[in-house]
Write a protein that holds these residues in place. Structure first.
Motif, PDB file in Angstrom:
ATOM      1  N   ALA A 114      21.509  26.273  51.027  1.00  0.00           N
ATOM      2  CA  ALA A 114      22.073  27.622  50.881  1.00  0.00           C
ATOM      3  C   ALA A 114      23.549  27.645  51.275  1.00  0.00           C
ATOM      4  O   ALA A 114      24.389  28.253  50.594  1.00  0.00           O
ATOM      5  CB  ALA A 114      21.284  28.613  51.729  1.00  0.00           C
ATOM      6  N   GLN A 115      23.863  26.961  52.360  1.00  0.00           N
ATOM      7  CA  GLN A 115      25.252  26.890  52.818  1.00  0.00           C
ATOM      8  C   GLN A 115      26.101  26.070  51.846  1.00  0.00           C
ATOM      9  O   GLN A 115      27.254  26.425  51.551  1.00  0.00           O
ATOM     10  CB  GLN A 115      25.297  26.258  54.210  1.00  0.00           C
ATOM     11  CG  GLN A 115      26.672  26.242  54.850  1.00  0.00           C
ATOM     12  CD  GLN A 115      26.652  25.633  56.248  1.00  0.00           C
ATOM     13  OE1 GLN A 115      25.597  25.563  56.889  1.00  0.00           O
ATOM     14  NE2 GLN A 115      27.800  25.172  56.713  1.00  0.00           N
ATOM     15  N   GLN A 118      26.921  28.174  48.776  1.00  0.00           N
ATOM     16  CA  GLN A 118      27.975  29.156  49.043  1.00  0.00           C
ATOM     17  C   GLN A 118      29.349  28.493  49.032  1.00  0.00           C
ATOM     18  O   GLN A 118      30.299  29.000  48.425  1.00  0.00           O
ATOM     19  CB  GLN A 118      27.735  29.832  50.390  1.00  0.00           C
ATOM     20  CG  GLN A 118      28.792  30.881  50.736  1.00  0.00           C
ATOM     21  CD  GLN A 118      28.527  31.546  52.086  1.00  0.00           C
ATOM     22  OE1 GLN A 118      27.481  31.348  52.698  1.00  0.00           O
ATOM     23  NE2 GLN A 118      29.466  32.340  52.548  1.00  0.00           N
ATOM     24  N   ARG A 119      29.458  27.346  49.699  1.00  0.00           N
ATOM     25  CA  ARG A 119      30.729  26.620  49.739  1.00  0.00           C
ATOM     26  C   ARG A 119      31.138  26.158  48.342  1.00  0.00           C
ATOM     27  O   ARG A 119      32.304  26.257  47.947  1.00  0.00           O
ATOM     28  CB  ARG A 119      30.598  25.424  50.678  1.00  0.00           C
ATOM     29  CG  ARG A 119      31.772  24.452  50.680  1.00  0.00           C
ATOM     30  CD  ARG A 119      33.054  25.091  51.165  1.00  0.00           C
ATOM     31  NE  ARG A 119      34.142  24.115  51.217  1.00  0.00           N
ATOM     32  CZ  ARG A 119      35.420  24.440  51.263  1.00  0.00           C
ATOM     33  NH1 ARG A 119      35.788  25.711  51.268  1.00  0.00           N
ATOM     34  NH2 ARG A 119      36.343  23.501  51.309  1.00  0.00           N
ATOM     35  N   SER A 120      30.174  25.685  47.574  1.00  0.00           N
ATOM     36  CA  SER A 120      30.452  25.187  46.225  1.00  0.00           C
ATOM     37  C   SER A 120      30.929  26.295  45.299  1.00  0.00           C
ATOM     38  O   SER A 120      31.862  26.108  44.515  1.00  0.00           O
ATOM     39  CB  SER A 120      29.205  24.507  45.651  1.00  0.00           C
ATOM     40  OG  SER A 120      28.825  23.400  46.438  1.00  0.00           O
ATOM     41  N   LEU A 154      37.292  19.074  47.163  1.00  0.00           N
ATOM     42  CA  LEU A 154      37.685  20.159  48.073  1.00  0.00           C
ATOM     43  C   LEU A 154      36.520  20.649  48.918  1.00  0.00           C
ATOM     44  O   LEU A 154      36.684  20.990  50.093  1.00  0.00           O
ATOM     45  CB  LEU A 154      38.239  21.340  47.274  1.00  0.00           C
ATOM     46  CG  LEU A 154      39.729  21.432  47.015  1.00  0.00           C
ATOM     47  CD1 LEU A 154      40.023  22.681  46.199  1.00  0.00           C
ATOM     48  CD2 LEU A 154      40.521  21.428  48.318  1.00  0.00           C
ATOM     49  N   ALA A 155      35.346  20.706  48.312  1.00  0.00           N
ATOM     50  CA  ALA A 155      34.166  21.235  49.001  1.00  0.00           C
ATOM     51  C   ALA A 155      33.852  20.446  50.265  1.00  0.00           C
ATOM     52  O   ALA A 155      33.310  20.993  51.233  1.00  0.00           O
ATOM     53  CB  ALA A 155      32.957  21.220  48.065  1.00  0.00           C
ATOM     54  N   LEU A 156      34.211  19.174  50.269  1.00  0.00           N
ATOM     55  CA  LEU A 156      33.916  18.307  51.414  1.00  0.00           C
ATOM     56  C   LEU A 156      34.842  18.572  52.595  1.00  0.00           C
ATOM     57  O   LEU A 156      34.641  18.020  53.673  1.00  0.00           O
ATOM     58  CB  LEU A 156      34.019  16.842  50.983  1.00  0.00           C
ATOM     59  CG  LEU A 156      33.069  16.419  49.853  1.00  0.00           C
ATOM     60  CD1 LEU A 156      33.371  14.993  49.410  1.00  0.00           C
ATOM     61  CD2 LEU A 156      31.617  16.551  50.283  1.00  0.00           C
TER      62      LEU A 156
END
Length: 248
Positions: A114-115, A118-120, A154-156
Motif C-alpha cells: 500500500a505504501q 502511494q509512493r509510485s 526516483l521512487a527508491l
C-alpha cells in the motif's frame, strides 16, 4: 558528498578506466562528456557495481565501499544509495507502469504494498504519467517508457541518480519530454551524475562537467567555464562542433 577515488577498470588487457577520482557535492548535477569509447558509461556502471572495478573506492556520505572488498551486504547498501536510469528502458513487459515502479520498493526495499503504491503514484504523476498507471510498456512511446524508468529510480529515493545516455534510444521528437523531466528533478536538488551527448542540455542543467577520453579525466570544471573557456586542447576540439552548431 560523493567521493570516487582511484577507480580503475580493465577488460582483459585493455584498461578502460585509469585511476579515476571525482568529487560530487550533495545536490549537484554533474555531466560526464566525451567521445564514444572514452569510458563514461563504464565509470557510471562501476559507481553502483554493475561493473566490478579492478581497484578503487566510492564514498557516499558516511558510507564507504571498497571495490577490492565487495561484500554482499556492502553491495546491497551501495545499490540502496544509488539508482540507475539506463539507455534502454529495462521495463518488465508483463507488468503495468505502476507495477514496474512498485517492484523495487516491494522486493528490494521491503516496503508494504500500500505504501509502495502511494509512493509510485506520486512519482509517476511527477513525470507526467499519472494517467498511464494501468498501461503496459508496449502501449507507451519510447519517451513515456523512459519516464517510467526515471520514476522507478526516483521512487527508491536514492542519494544519487545515475543517468546513462537517457535519451540515446529515443526518436529526436521524444527527447524533449525526457529532458524536461530531468530538468524538473534537477531543480529539486537531487544529486545526479549524467552521461550524455546532449551538449545543450548538459550546459543548461549541470553544475559541473567532467570531460573524459581514453579512460582518463581530461578536464573538470564548472559548466560555464568548460563550455565557454575550456583549458585543455582536446576539450576545446570536442566542444568546437557544439559551439559551431549553436551559432548556426
Amino acid at each position: 558528498m560523493i567521493q570516487v577515488k582511484n577507480v580503475t577498470k580493465s577488460f582483459g588487457s585493455h584498461e578502460v578506466l585509469k585511476d579515476i577520482s571525482l568529487t560530487v557535492n550533495k545536490g549537484e548535477v554533474v555531466a560526464i562528456l566525451g567521445p564514444s569509447g572514452s569510458g563514461k558509461t563504464t565509470l557510471l556502471r562501476c559507481l553502483n557495481y554493475l561493473e566490478k572495478p579492478s581497484k578503487g573506492s566510492i564514498q557516499i556520505g558516511d558510507f564507504r565501499f571498497d571495490y577490492s572488498r565487495p561484500y554482499k551486504s556492502n553491495i546491497r547498501q551501495l545499490r540502496l544509495k544509488t539508482a540507475m536510469v539506463f539507455q534502454q528502458y529495462h521495463l518488465f513487459k508483463h507488468r503495468t507502469v505502476l507495477e514496474n515502479v512498485m517492484e523495487g520498493l516491494v522486493i528490494v526495499h521491503k516496503i508494504p504494498k500500500a505504501q509502495a503504491r502511494q509512493r509510485s503514484v506520486e512519482v509517476l504523476e511527477k513525470v507526467g504519467l499519472g494517467d498511464k498507471l494501468a498501461f503496459y510498456p508496449s502501449q507507451l512511446s519510447g519517451g513515456q517508457q523512459q519516464r517510467v524508468g526515471i520514476a522507478r529510480a526516483l521512487a527508491l529515493n536514492p542519494e544519487v541518480l545515475l543517468f546513462d545516455e537517457p535519451t540515446s534510444a529515443l526518436d529526436p521528437e521524444l527527447v524533449g519530454e525526457v529532458l524536461d523531466v530531468i530538468r524538473t528533478i534537477a531543480k529539486e536538488g537531487v544529486t545526479m551524475i549524467i552521461v550524455t551527448h546532449e551538449m545543450g542540455f548538459a550546459r543548461e542543467v549541470s553544475n559541473h562537467v567532467v570531460f573524459m577520453e581514453h579512460g582518463n579525466i581530461i578536464e573538470v570544471g564548472d559548466s560555464r567555464t568548460i563550455f565557454e573557456n575550456p583549458k585543455e586542447e582536446r576539450t576545446i576540439q570536442f566542444l568546437s562542433r557544439f559551439k559551431h552548431m549553436t551559432k548556426v
